[in-house]
Design a protein around this motif. Structure first.
Motif, short mmCIF file in Angstrom:
data_model
loop_
_atom_site.label_atom_id
_atom_site.label_comp_id
_atom_site.label_asym_id
_atom_site.label_seq_id
_atom_site.Cartn_x
_atom_site.Cartn_y
_atom_site.Cartn_z
N LYS A 23 45.44 43.46 39.73
CA LYS A 23 44.71 42.70 38.71
C LYS A 23 43.29 43.24 38.52
O LYS A 23 42.79 43.31 37.40
N LYS A 24 42.65 43.66 39.61
CA LYS A 24 41.30 44.22 39.50
C LYS A 24 41.29 45.48 38.64
O LYS A 24 40.37 45.71 37.88
N VAL A 25 42.34 46.28 38.76
CA VAL A 25 42.43 47.54 38.03
C VAL A 25 42.88 47.32 36.59
O VAL A 25 42.37 47.94 35.66
N THR A 26 43.85 46.42 36.38
CA THR A 26 44.47 46.28 35.07
C THR A 26 43.98 45.09 34.26
O THR A 26 44.21 45.01 33.06
N GLY A 27 43.36 44.12 34.93
CA GLY A 27 42.90 42.93 34.23
C GLY A 27 43.91 41.80 34.19
O GLY A 27 43.65 40.75 33.62
N ARG A 28 45.09 42.03 34.78
CA ARG A 28 46.12 40.99 34.79
C ARG A 28 47.09 41.25 35.93
O ARG A 28 47.10 42.32 36.51
N ASN A 45 54.75 50.39 27.92
CA ASN A 45 53.93 49.84 26.85
C ASN A 45 52.58 49.32 27.34
O ASN A 45 52.01 48.43 26.75
N SER A 46 52.09 49.88 28.44
CA SER A 46 50.77 49.49 28.92
C SER A 46 49.81 50.64 28.68
O SER A 46 50.21 51.80 28.61
N ASN A 47 48.57 50.30 28.52
CA ASN A 47 47.56 51.33 28.33
C ASN A 47 46.55 51.30 29.48
O ASN A 47 45.37 51.52 29.28
N PHE A 48 47.05 51.04 30.68
CA PHE A 48 46.19 51.00 31.85
C PHE A 48 45.70 52.40 32.17
O PHE A 48 46.48 53.26 32.55
N ARG A 49 44.42 52.64 32.03
CA ARG A 49 43.88 53.97 32.30
C ARG A 49 43.70 54.22 33.79
O ARG A 49 43.82 55.34 34.24
N ASN A 50 43.38 53.19 34.53
CA ASN A 50 43.07 53.36 35.96
C ASN A 50 44.23 53.00 36.88
O ASN A 50 44.04 52.91 38.08
N TRP A 51 45.43 52.81 36.31
CA TRP A 51 46.58 52.39 37.13
C TRP A 51 46.97 53.51 38.09
O TRP A 51 47.01 54.68 37.73
N SER A 72 54.49 29.75 37.13
CA SER A 72 54.67 28.44 36.50
C SER A 72 53.34 28.08 35.85
O SER A 72 52.39 28.87 35.89
N ARG A 73 53.27 26.89 35.30
CA ARG A 73 51.99 26.46 34.73
C ARG A 73 50.96 26.22 35.83
O ARG A 73 49.78 26.20 35.58
N LYS A 74 51.42 26.07 37.07
CA LYS A 74 50.52 25.74 38.16
C LYS A 74 50.09 26.94 39.01
O LYS A 74 49.00 26.94 39.56
N ALA A 75 50.95 27.96 39.14
CA ALA A 75 50.61 29.05 40.06
C ALA A 75 51.43 30.31 39.82
O ALA A 75 52.53 30.25 39.27
N LEU A 76 50.87 31.41 40.29
CA LEU A 76 51.60 32.66 40.40
C LEU A 76 51.97 32.78 41.87
O LEU A 76 51.12 32.61 42.75
#
Length: 109
Positions: A23-28, A45-51, A72-76
């Motif tokens: 997430k730190k690298v990709t934003g999600r 279909n991702s444009n992650f440059r730093n992946w 879920s709506r509550k957690a990953l």
């Protein structure tokens, strides 16, 4: 907690750290559809440059099954379906991140 459960929980904690790094690298976080495969191969279909790959192969539990991501709506969460994959009785689950509460919608406002 059985020794194998402690080992699985330790592995889940390592995967949780890897997901936070992703997430730190990709934003999600990876989507459930991408799964932990996103830690091995750059999601399509991702444009992650730093992946960069975090693992050489998708992490698996002691029963040879891939660890999974759930949202879920509550957690990953990241989890193992345990030895009996057809039942949730022996699932081992670790919360990666609680989802923020949405104002208004879930509170009936």
């Amino acid at each position: 907690m059985a020794a194998e459960d402690v080992k699985t929980l330790t592995e889940l904690k390592i995967i949780k750290k890897s997901l936070i790094d992703f997430k730190k690298v990709t934003g999600r976080y990876p989507t459930p559809e991408e799964g932990l495969r996103a830690l091995v191969e750059k999601p399509r279909n991702s444009n992650f440059r730093n992946w960069v790959p975090i693992y050489g192969r998708t992490p698996q539990d002691k029963w040879g099954n891939d660890y999974l991501i759930g949202r879920s709506r509550k957690a990953l969460v990241v989890y193992s379906r345990g030895e009996n994959i057809s039942s949730s009785e022996d699932d081992i689950i670790l919360v990666v991140e609680k989802m923020p509460k949405r104002s208004g919608v879930e509170n009936g406002k």
